[in-house]
Design an enzyme around this catalytic site. Structure first.
Site, PDB file in Angstrom:
ATOM      1  N   ASP A   1       0.937  -0.995   0.134  1.00 55.70           N
ATOM      2  CA  ASP A   1      -0.333  -0.053   0.158  1.00 55.70           C
ATOM      3  C   ASP A   1       0.527   1.417   0.145  1.00 55.70           C
ATOM      4  O   ASP A   1       1.926   1.027   0.835  1.00 55.70           O
ATOM      5  CB  ASP A   1      -0.828   0.093   1.705  1.00 55.70           C
TER       6      ASP A   1
ATOM      7  N   TYR B   1       1.619   0.797  14.884  1.00 53.31           N
ATOM      8  CA  TYR B   1       0.345  -0.166  14.173  1.00 53.31           C
ATOM      9  C   TYR B   1       0.801   1.774  12.158  1.00 53.31           C
ATOM     10  O   TYR B   1       0.937   2.006  12.437  1.00 53.31           O
ATOM     11  CB  TYR B   1      -1.211   0.633  14.378  1.00 53.31           C
TER      12      TYR B   1
ATOM     13  N   LYS C   1      -3.239  -3.171   8.270  1.00 53.95           N
ATOM     14  CA  LYS C   1      -3.031  -5.146   8.629  1.00 53.95           C
ATOM     15  C   LYS C   1      -1.999  -4.959   7.063  1.00 53.95           C
ATOM     16  O   LYS C   1      -1.701  -4.035   6.277  1.00 53.95           O
ATOM     17  CB  LYS C   1      -4.325  -5.098   7.878  1.00 53.95           C
TER      18      LYS C   1
HETATM   19  C1  F6R Z   1      -7.404  -0.488   7.888  1.00 56.28           C
HETATM   20  C2  F6R Z   1      -7.016   0.728   7.779  1.00 56.28           C
HETATM   21  C3  F6R Z   1      -8.120   1.706   7.828  1.00 56.28           C
HETATM   22  C4  F6R Z   1      -7.541   3.487   8.850  1.00 56.28           C
HETATM   23  C5  F6R Z   1      -8.690   3.672   8.743  1.00 56.28           C
HETATM   24  C6  F6R Z   1      -7.568   4.747   9.690  1.00 56.28           C
HETATM   25  O1  F6R Z   1      -6.270  -1.382   7.762  1.00 56.28           O
HETATM   26  O2  F6R Z   1      -6.293   1.302   6.529  1.00 56.28           O
HETATM   27  O3  F6R Z   1      -9.151   1.333   8.168  1.00 56.28           O
HETATM   28  O4  F6R Z   1      -6.663   2.031  10.299  1.00 56.28           O
HETATM   29  O5  F6R Z   1      -8.927   4.728   7.909  1.00 56.28           O
HETATM   30  O6  F6R Z   1      -6.504   5.212   9.204  1.00 56.28           O
HETATM   31  P1  F6R Z   1      -6.074   6.722   9.414  1.00 56.28           P
HETATM   32  O7  F6R Z   1      -5.706   6.424  11.199  1.00 56.28           O
HETATM   33  O8  F6R Z   1      -5.353   7.211   8.937  1.00 56.28           O
HETATM   34  O9  F6R Z   1      -6.979   8.008   9.775  1.00 56.28           O
HETATM   35 MG    MG Z   2      -3.969   2.004   2.790  1.00 56.19          MG
HETATM   36 MG    MG Z   3      -4.750  -2.368   2.712  1.00 58.11          MG
END
Ligand code: F6R
Ligand code: MG
Ligand code: MG
Length: 365
Positions: free
Chosen positions: A12, A227, A230
């Site tokens: 990603d 973190y 995933k």
């Molecule tokens: C799961 C994923 C999304 C983000 C969520 C919060 O793998 O990528 O669900 O965790 O959109 O993202 P941030 O912390 O970047 O605002």
């Molecule tokens: Mg992403």
């Molecule tokens: Mg992804």
């Protein structure tokens, strides 16, 4: 005889809007770079995406863990990450944990599933790619495909599959591996792979060693120590003539099982098989999705792809996934929608707990 290697490497490197899908400009750049490498570094290639993950499918004769192949993928991810930064796409470069390439993309962020094999007279290969879940998500399906006689009838009917398969399982926490033979050690295998956040099937082989399946096992959060979403795994499976038939490989995906991932990598959700046109995460950043592209490998050339889940036979599982989503979403922030506390250690929750650590008082004896 020259062996063919199929390498699926993904990362990603930025998406839009938010974490929902890869931008077509990134797909274009990646496809162009791989085309330029065809005839020299690689034989053939195909570029796609599953949700916010850019997927590079490559064939070559250099074997697994080849530095040139991994560098090609790394350079493409870096270039796409630069473009993503220019476009202010979301999470630009997020999976590239290192500044410079150092021999192998494993441990540097991207996910890798590779297999080297001598091509049979005709070699059907299925490439599975998922978003918003973890590598252990394949465990259930690989067991059904290669070890469950109620799912794969060939295990019972086809003499060339009757002796069963060997599963290589990795313990991603302790960085160790173990082999289990099926059917004789099926229960022991299940004792481990039923805990998919820790025990992940890496390879399935015939008892003579011929490879049948290979997955990506990288766990980003363990590598980064924080973190970073995933891992959104990939998997390559060979089918037919001594392996499960194409239809036996994809049939288990008609059962809607729950996997870890979804919103903030912190929730259980149904694993929804979709056509490539629907490989975009939407509702609550999901639900977790899986696509499958089918190819015939012909002297390293990829004949295809066929979009295997773009089919009405998979409509009902998609509906059932939506029903399960409703049940889980009704739990809001409660388990078992939210992952167990042990799994939440690898999310952003510890950051919240830190804010309250000094407010806790001991209870009187
Ligand atoms: C799961 C994923 C999304 C983000 C969520 C919060 O793998 O990528 O669900 O965790 O959109 O993202 P941030 O912390 O970047 O605002
Ligand atoms: Mg992403
Ligand atoms: Mg992804």
């Amino acid at each position: 005889m020259v062996k063919t290697t199929v390498s699926v490497i993904k990362a990603d490197v930025g998406s839009f809007p938010g974490h929902s899908r890869t931008h077509p400009k990134l797909l274009e750049v990646a496809a162009r770079r791989l085309k330029e490498a065809e005839g020299s570094t690689i034989i053939d290639s195909y570029v796609t995406h599953c949700g916010d993950d850019l997927e590079l499918i490559m064939t070559h004769t250099k074997g697994e863990d080849n530095e040139e192949i991994h560098k090609l993928a790394w350079d493409i991810f870096m270039e796409c990450a630069e473009l993503a930064k220019e476009m202010k796409l979301y999470g630009a470069g997020q999976d590239l944990l290192a500044d410079a390439f150092s021999g192998n993309v494993k441990g540097m962020g991207p996910g890798v599933a590779e297999m080297e094999f001598e091509e049979r007279g005709s070699d059907p290969v299925l490439v599975f790619m998922a978003d918003k879940t973890e590598p252990g998500a394949w465990n259930y399906f690989l067991y059904k495909i290669f070890a469950d006689p109620f799912s794969t009838s060939g295990l019972v009917i086809d003499p060339s599959m009757h002796q069963g398969f060997t599963f290589e399982v990795h313990d991603v926490m302790e960085k160790r591996r173990i082999l289990f033979n099926t059917p004789e050690e099926s229960y022991s295998l299940l004792a481990y792979i039923g805990a998919p956040s820790r025990y992940v099937i890496k390879y399935v082989r015939k008892k003579d060693g011929t490879v049948g399946a290979s997955t990506s096992t990288q766990r980003l959060n363990l590598m980064a120590g924080r973190y970073v979403g995933k891992d959104d795994p990939v998997m390559v499976v060979r089918a037919q003539s001594g392996f499960p038939a194409v239809g036996e490989v994809i049939d288990p995906f008609r059962t809607p099982i729950l996997v870890a991932g979804w919103m903030r990598g912190s929730h259980h959700g149904p694993f929804m098989p979709v056509g490539v046109g629907d490989a975009n995460c939407t509702a609550f950043d999901g639900p977790p999705r899986v696509i499958c592209l089918g190819f015939q490998v012909n002297n390293g050339k990829l004949i295809g792809p066929a979009d295997m889940f773009d089919d009405p036979a998979f409509d009902r599982v998609r509906d059932r996934c939506c029903e399960l989503s409703d049940v889980l979403r009704a739990h809001g922030p409660f388990e078992p929608h939210r992952l167990s506390l042990e799994e939440m250690e690898y999310t952003t929750l510890p950051g919240v707990e830190k804010q309250f650590k000094d407010r806790w008082e001991d209870l009187p004896e």
